[in-house]
Design a protein around this motif. Structure first.
Motif, PDB file in Angstrom:
ATOM      1  N   ASP A 125       0.821  -1.213   0.000  1.00 47.01           N
ATOM      2  CA  ASP A 125       0.000   0.000   0.000  1.00 47.01           C
ATOM      3  C   ASP A 125       0.856   1.264   0.000  1.00 47.01           C
ATOM      4  O   ASP A 125       0.440   2.310  -0.479  1.00 47.01           O
ATOM      5  CB  ASP A 125      -0.957   0.001   1.208  1.00 47.01           C
ATOM      6  N   GLU A 126       2.059   1.136   0.532  1.00 47.61           N
ATOM      7  CA  GLU A 126       2.989   2.269   0.532  1.00 47.61           C
ATOM      8  C   GLU A 126       3.800   2.340  -0.767  1.00 47.61           C
ATOM      9  O   GLU A 126       4.701   3.170  -0.896  1.00 47.61           O
ATOM     10  CB  GLU A 126       3.975   2.143   1.705  1.00 47.61           C
ATOM     11  N   GLY A 127       3.523   1.436  -1.700  1.00 50.35           N
ATOM     12  CA  GLY A 127       4.210   1.438  -2.986  1.00 50.35           C
ATOM     13  C   GLY A 127       5.627   0.900  -2.944  1.00 50.35           C
ATOM     14  O   GLY A 127       6.427   1.165  -3.846  1.00 50.35           O
ATOM     15  N   MET A 128       5.962   0.140  -1.908  1.00 53.70           N
ATOM     16  CA  MET A 128       7.340  -0.335  -1.795  1.00 53.70           C
ATOM     17  C   MET A 128       7.546  -1.729  -2.389  1.00 53.70           C
ATOM     18  O   MET A 128       8.654  -2.075  -2.782  1.00 53.70           O
ATOM     19  CB  MET A 128       7.775  -0.296  -0.330  1.00 53.70           C
ATOM     20  N   VAL A 129       6.488  -2.529  -2.426  1.00 51.70           N
ATOM     21  CA  VAL A 129       6.612  -3.872  -3.030  1.00 51.70           C
ATOM     22  C   VAL A 129       5.378  -4.155  -3.887  1.00 51.70           C
ATOM     23  O   VAL A 129       4.353  -3.478  -3.762  1.00 51.70           O
ATOM     24  CB  VAL A 129       6.713  -5.001  -1.953  1.00 51.70           C
ATOM     25  N   GLU A 130       5.524  -5.150  -4.769  1.00 51.27           N
ATOM     26  CA  GLU A 130       4.359  -5.703  -5.448  1.00 51.27           C
ATOM     27  C   GLU A 130       4.269  -7.176  -5.110  1.00 51.27           C
ATOM     28  O   GLU A 130       5.290  -7.862  -5.056  1.00 51.27           O
ATOM     29  CB  GLU A 130       4.468  -5.511  -6.970  1.00 51.27           C
ATOM     30  N   LEU A 131       3.048  -7.648  -4.879  1.00 53.55           N
ATOM     31  CA  LEU A 131       2.872  -9.035  -4.437  1.00 53.55           C
ATOM     32  C   LEU A 131       2.161  -9.844  -5.503  1.00 53.55           C
ATOM     33  O   LEU A 131       1.132  -9.419  -6.041  1.00 53.55           O
ATOM     34  CB  LEU A 131       2.039  -9.060  -3.141  1.00 53.55           C
ATOM     35  N   ARG A 132       2.768 -10.989  -5.851  1.00 54.51           N
ATOM     36  CA  ARG A 132       2.085 -11.970  -6.692  1.00 54.51           C
ATOM     37  C   ARG A 132       2.225 -13.315  -5.997  1.00 54.51           C
ATOM     38  O   ARG A 132       3.031 -13.451  -5.078  1.00 54.51           O
ATOM     39  CB  ARG A 132       2.709 -11.998  -8.088  1.00 54.51           C
ATOM     40  N   ARG A 133       1.455 -14.289  -6.452  1.00 55.85           N
ATOM     41  CA  ARG A 133       1.500 -15.599  -5.781  1.00 55.85           C
ATOM     42  C   ARG A 133       2.937 -16.121  -5.718  1.00 55.85           C
ATOM     43  O   ARG A 133       3.560 -16.351  -6.758  1.00 55.85           O
ATOM     44  CB  ARG A 133       0.595 -16.586  -6.535  1.00 55.85           C
ATOM     45  N   GLY A 134       3.430 -16.282  -4.534  1.00 56.66           N
ATOM     46  CA  GLY A 134       4.753 -16.881  -4.368  1.00 56.66           C
ATOM     47  C   GLY A 134       5.929 -15.970  -4.656  1.00 56.66           C
ATOM     48  O   GLY A 134       7.076 -16.403  -4.595  1.00 56.66           O
ATOM     49  N   THR A 135       5.663 -14.702  -4.992  1.00 63.01           N
ATOM     50  CA  THR A 135       6.783 -13.786  -5.210  1.00 63.01           C
ATOM     51  C   THR A 135       6.516 -12.434  -4.559  1.00 63.01           C
ATOM     52  O   THR A 135       5.380 -12.019  -4.390  1.00 63.01           O
ATOM     53  CB  THR A 135       7.084 -13.512  -6.708  1.00 63.01           C
ATOM     54  N   VAL A 136       7.615 -11.801  -4.204  1.00 65.44           N
ATOM     55  CA  VAL A 136       7.572 -10.421  -3.706  1.00 65.44           C
ATOM     56  C   VAL A 136       8.526  -9.630  -4.586  1.00 65.44           C
ATOM     57  O   VAL A 136       9.695  -9.988  -4.714  1.00 65.44           O
ATOM     58  CB  VAL A 136       8.057 -10.332  -2.236  1.00 65.44           C
ATOM     59  N   GLU A 137       8.030  -8.582  -5.225  1.00 69.38           N
ATOM     60  CA  GLU A 137       8.911  -7.750  -6.032  1.00 69.38           C
ATOM     61  C   GLU A 137       9.186  -6.444  -5.298  1.00 69.38           C
ATOM     62  O   GLU A 137       8.254  -5.775  -4.829  1.00 69.38           O
ATOM     63  CB  GLU A 137       8.266  -7.457  -7.401  1.00 69.38           C
ATOM     64  N   LEU A 138      10.462  -6.106  -5.178  1.00 66.63           N
ATOM     65  CA  LEU A 138      10.822  -4.881  -4.477  1.00 66.63           C
ATOM     66  C   LEU A 138      10.788  -3.723  -5.470  1.00 66.63           C
ATOM     67  O   LEU A 138      11.524  -3.734  -6.461  1.00 66.63           O
ATOM     68  CB  LEU A 138      12.216  -4.986  -3.854  1.00 66.63           C
ATOM     69  N   ILE A 139       9.927  -2.758  -5.223  1.00 62.23           N
ATOM     70  CA  ILE A 139       9.749  -1.637  -6.139  1.00 62.23           C
ATOM     71  C   ILE A 139      10.561  -0.432  -5.664  1.00 62.23           C
ATOM     72  O   ILE A 139      11.281   0.198  -6.431  1.00 62.23           O
ATOM     73  CB  ILE A 139       8.254  -1.220  -6.207  1.00 62.23           C
ATOM     74  N   ASP A 140      10.436  -0.145  -4.387  1.00 62.54           N
ATOM     75  CA  ASP A 140      11.083   1.056  -3.833  1.00 62.54           C
ATOM     76  C   ASP A 140      12.184   0.633  -2.862  1.00 62.54           C
ATOM     77  O   ASP A 140      11.969   0.552  -1.660  1.00 62.54           O
ATOM     78  CB  ASP A 140      10.019   1.926  -3.149  1.00 62.54           C
ATOM     79  N   MET A 141      13.360   0.360  -3.440  1.00 66.11           N
ATOM     80  CA  MET A 141      14.474  -0.140  -2.632  1.00 66.11           C
ATOM     81  C   MET A 141      14.887   0.872  -1.573  1.00 66.11           C
ATOM     82  O   MET A 141      15.127   0.517  -0.420  1.00 66.11           O
ATOM     83  CB  MET A 141      15.644  -0.401  -3.586  1.00 66.11           C
TER      84      MET A 141
END
Lengths: 218, 218
Positions: free
Chosen positions: A194-210
């Protein structure tokens, strides 16, 4: 790549000690995900990592895990041979996190060599002091760091380890590393999303705002 | 009572090593409550406890404490000489909990002896493994034991240490041992009191129902 080039105090052993050691060493290949030492069991010997990655963790009676430290190339795992150290009163489990190649040194050979070789005994000391430091760091984290900081720090560290901003990890797996419940991880990851720092998909976490995550980690 | 009778691997040192060690040892008396090593500071050397009791603890940036372990007669304190071990990356503080008599071994002398003496290096290993075990126990407590269990276990253990059912300890002090806030301790002690397990007076906790507390501690 040879054992003697990877064993850190090889040059400080006598010729006789070197022969004894290299005659006893066994190579072993293990697939990622394999539990190679279960803590309670027999004495596996010391593992020297040739390639790959090992994870040391402890288990609660209810089967909950906490990651204690990781082992990389040329790292050596003492506690898989804790039978040779009667003062070690705890049980650590070791698994291969990736496909790994290991050298295995029998515990009795290592102990015998360390009894006469001050160089080897001092080397053992240095390894233990290093692991001790990691465990003390963990205590400070658990005692004094709020969970958002721990999770953000973990995500950043994993991303650096994997060399990728996309982590293939379930929430359950992250919870095992950090010694908490899956729900707690899920709640905090949603907050990060919600803070725009990660994106969540099934089984993965993507780091958006390092940068943002690093800032939370403090 | 002599240093050499109290130093565990004295007999395994050469005569030359023994001479070097005993020539460098200094006796020191400290009053209960004295901070004898502040973690960050200079290298105090190793302390061998002749009598009394030492407490090793870590401090958060905000000044919160957690007790890591205690040292009793004939115990040796390595981490007050952590300057001699470059792989020790944490800071432990040491205080005398009671009036104590100590022998102080300079860090450089100890390190030099351990470099040539496998016996001394292996002894250092055993001490470190013992402390490591205490720290691992602490992690398991913090991660997996609810606070009522930790507090009950602490009270029972203190009572055994002191040989008394009356503990002269403020709630603040107990909180420092367990790394929590005073309010948390006060709340749980009141619960124990309401259950008839302790009696509370200013600055003291009296253990009334030892069995009950042991049962809570599990």
């Amino acid at each position: 790549m040879d054992f003697k080039e990877n064993f850190p105090v090889w040059d400080k052993l006598t010729e006789e000690e070197q022969e004894k050691l290299s005659a006893s060493v066994r190579e072993r290949k293990v697939a990622g995900g394999t539990l190679i030492y279960d803590g309670a069991g027999d004495c596996a010997g010391l593992f020297l990592v040739r390639s790959g990655r090992l994870r040391a963790f402890i288990l609660s009676q209810e089967g909950k895990e906490v990651t204690i430290y990781r082992l990389f190339d040329r790292d050596i795992c003492l506690f898989s041979a804790s039978c040779m150290m009667r003062d070690v009163q705890f049980e650590i489990s070791i698994e291969a996190e990736k496909d790994s190649e290991l050298w295995m040194i029998p515990a009795d050979v290592y102990r015998e060599l360390a009894e006469s070789s001050a160089a080897l005994a001092n080397y053992t000391n240095r390894i233990m002091a290093g692991r001790f430091s990691e465990v003390m760091w963990l205590i400070e984290q658990i005692m004094w760091k709020s969970f958002d900081k721990r999770l953000a720090g973990f995500l950043v560290e994993e991303s650096l380890l994997e060399g990728s901003r996309v982590l293939d990890m379930t929430h359950d797996r992250i919870a095992s590393h950090l010694g908490t419940a899956r729900e707690v991880v899920t709640r905090m990851l949603r907050y990060f999303r919600d803070e725009g720092m990660v994106e969540l998909r099934r089984g993965t976490v993507e780091l958006i705002d390092m940068e943002g995550l690093e800032e939370v980690a403090g």
